[in-house]
Design an enzyme around this catalytic site. Structure first.
Site, PDB file in Angstrom:
ATOM      1  N   TYR A 146       0.815  -1.214   0.000  1.00  6.57           N
ATOM      2  CA  TYR A 146       0.000   0.000   0.000  1.00  6.57           C
ATOM      3  C   TYR A 146       0.856   1.275   0.000  1.00  6.57           C
ATOM      4  O   TYR A 146       0.353   2.372  -0.228  1.00  6.57           O
ATOM      5  CB  TYR A 146      -0.945   0.029   1.205  1.00  6.57           C
ATOM      6  N   LYS A 195       3.851 -15.376   2.570  1.00  7.76           N
ATOM      7  CA  LYS A 195       3.726 -16.169   1.332  1.00  7.76           C
ATOM      8  C   LYS A 195       5.162 -16.482   0.896  1.00  7.76           C
ATOM      9  O   LYS A 195       5.606 -16.108  -0.194  1.00  7.76           O
ATOM     10  CB  LYS A 195       2.953 -15.341   0.292  1.00  7.76           C
ATOM     11  N   ASP A 227      -2.640 -18.207   2.328  1.00  8.34           N
ATOM     12  CA  ASP A 227      -3.823 -18.892   1.783  1.00  8.34           C
ATOM     13  C   ASP A 227      -4.334 -19.933   2.775  1.00  8.34           C
ATOM     14  O   ASP A 227      -5.544 -20.086   2.982  1.00  8.34           O
ATOM     15  CB  ASP A 227      -3.533 -19.506   0.402  1.00  8.34           C
ATOM     16  N   ASP A 251      -4.868  -6.675   6.209  1.00  6.63           N
ATOM     17  CA  ASP A 251      -6.098  -5.974   5.839  1.00  6.63           C
ATOM     18  C   ASP A 251      -7.194  -7.002   5.559  1.00  6.63           C
ATOM     19  O   ASP A 251      -8.317  -6.919   6.066  1.00  6.63           O
ATOM     20  CB  ASP A 251      -5.791  -5.134   4.576  1.00  6.63           C
ATOM     21  N   ASP A 255     -10.382  -8.439   8.376  1.00 10.41           N
ATOM     22  CA  ASP A 255     -11.806  -8.350   8.041  1.00 10.41           C
ATOM     23  C   ASP A 255     -12.462  -9.723   8.120  1.00 10.41           C
ATOM     24  O   ASP A 255     -13.582  -9.866   8.599  1.00 10.41           O
ATOM     25  CB  ASP A 255     -11.997  -7.782   6.625  1.00 10.41           C
TER      26      ASP A 255
END
Ligand code: NAD
Length: 360
Positions: A146, A195, A227, A251, A255
């Site tokens: 980001y 990852k 994942d 992020d 959620d």
């Protein structure tokens, strides 16, 4: 102890929920013999109305001078509020990004806890929700994808977009230290999510987390691929204590973790820098649809205040007392509209604050 707290009530339901959190803090201070010094400042839409900008230098200076900031929420209805006719850098949300940057808040903490009394709201199968869960997502907030360089170019008539994901070892180390420190205050387990089978940034992440782990032999560390983590959150959320991860993974996963609790009005959050300073706020927004109706659930803000007691002031017994008051109120059957179920007693925002303060 003297607690210097700056409050940003904000917009919508913000002033209503912050008032109830203050009520609970005042009761804590009275019972445990602390001196509270609380000062209100403006940010977001309220600041636009008063000063023409969502964040003033005075608000930043007041926050910097305090030990911690307690915030409600900011923003209005983007379809109807005049604040959204302004250019993006003058809208309410710009204030939030501005204060996070000004205070160097690089660690975002979001707990996801399933209260047995609210288990019916959990969207997971009953055999999974029965085990309950109590985890905290620790997300890096100021680096990664980001904040990396980005551009969109057209080459030979074909549009191409590039985003870059960069971390240096210092950025990883400081968030990892926070993760291990907080795991020590909880159940002593860190699940570091990356990852590393594909990304170089994740391989560095994993290496630095392993280095930091050497200073915390009492904390159990595991590495989980992102994942797999997304799957495990809905398959067996009880396995997690602290999930430590970079900005974009955090992020998405935070959620997901909050949605499996099923109760947005219950979810607290904290953003910390490398001192004890933190900004504490509910995970939800300013709910303009119910503002001014005494219908908001103040519990997320009250639990954010409990996080403030625990992480900025090291007042664990006081934080426990606030969390226990929330459990007790739910056990006693009191509910605001968002978490109401059959057989319970419906209360407004103010009465919920009174009931919580009574139980401190
Ligand atoms: P929201 O979280 O404000 O509301 C979503 C739904 O949940 C609404 O139906 C609302 O009534 C309900 N709700 C939220 N909090 C509640 C509470 N404490 N008690 C009872 N019900 C509650 O999200 P939104 O509608 O997408 O956003 C509204 C405004 O909030 C927007 O301007 C948005 O930008 C802003 N926002 C601010 C923050 C922040 O201040 N950190 C975060 C998210 C959204």
């Amino acid at each position: 102890m003297e607690l210097h707290i700056v409050c940003i009530p904000g917009d919508g339901i913000g002033p209503e929920i912050v008032a109830e959190a203050k009520k609970v803090l005042e009761k804590v201070a009275e019972k445990y013999g602390h001196k509270l010094d609380m000062k209100d400042v403006l940010m977001g839409g309220a600041s636009i109305d008063a000063y023409g900008v969502p964040l003033t230098d005075e608000t930043v200076a007041a926050a910097k001078a305090a030990d911690a900031v307690l915030m409600g929420s900011i923003g209005g209805d983007p379809n109807t509020s005049p604040w959204y006719q302004l250019p993006p850098d003058r809208r309410p949300e710009a204030g939030l990004l501005g204060i996070r940057k000004a205070l160097n808040l690089f660690a975002n903490l979001r707990p996801a806890y399933l209260y047995p009394e609210l288990a019916a709201a959990c969207p997971l199968k009953e055999e999974i929700s029965r085990a309950g869960f109590d985890m905290l997502i620790m997300r890096e907030l100021t680096g990664g994808l980001y904040f990396g360089e980005r551009r969109t170019v057209t080459e030979n008539g074909v549009r191409r977009a590039v985003d870059t994901l960069t971390y240096d070892e210092n950025e990883i180390r400081r968030i990892a230290v926070k993760g291990f420190e907080i795991a020590r205050k909880r159940r002593g387990k860190v699940s570091s999510v990356d990852k590393a089978n594909v990304l170089d940034s994740s391989r560095l992440w994993r290496a630095v987390v392993n280095e930091v782990a050497k200073d915390y032999p009492d904390v159990k560390l595991e590495h989980v691929l992102v994942d797999n983590c997304a799957m495990q959150l809905v398959k067996d959320p009880a396995q997690f204590d602290v999930i430590l991860t970079e900005n974009m993974f955090g992020d998405i996963l935070s959620d997901e973790a909050s949605m499996v609790t099923g109760s947005i009005g219950m979810l607290s959050s904290a953003s910390l820098n490398d001192t004890k300073f933190g900004l504490y706020e509910p995970s939800h927004g300013s709910a303009p649809d119910i503002a001014g109706k005494d219908a908001a659930n103040p519990i997320a803000t009250v639990l954010s205040a409990a996080m403030m007691l625990r992480y900025s002031f090291d007042l664990d017994a006081e934080a426990d007392a606030v969390e226990e008051a929330v459990r007790q109120v739910l056990k006693d059957g009191y509910r605001t509209g968002d978490i109401m179920s059959k057989g319970c007693t419906l209360v407004g925002c103010r009465q919920m604050g009174d009931l919580l303060a009574e139980r401190i």
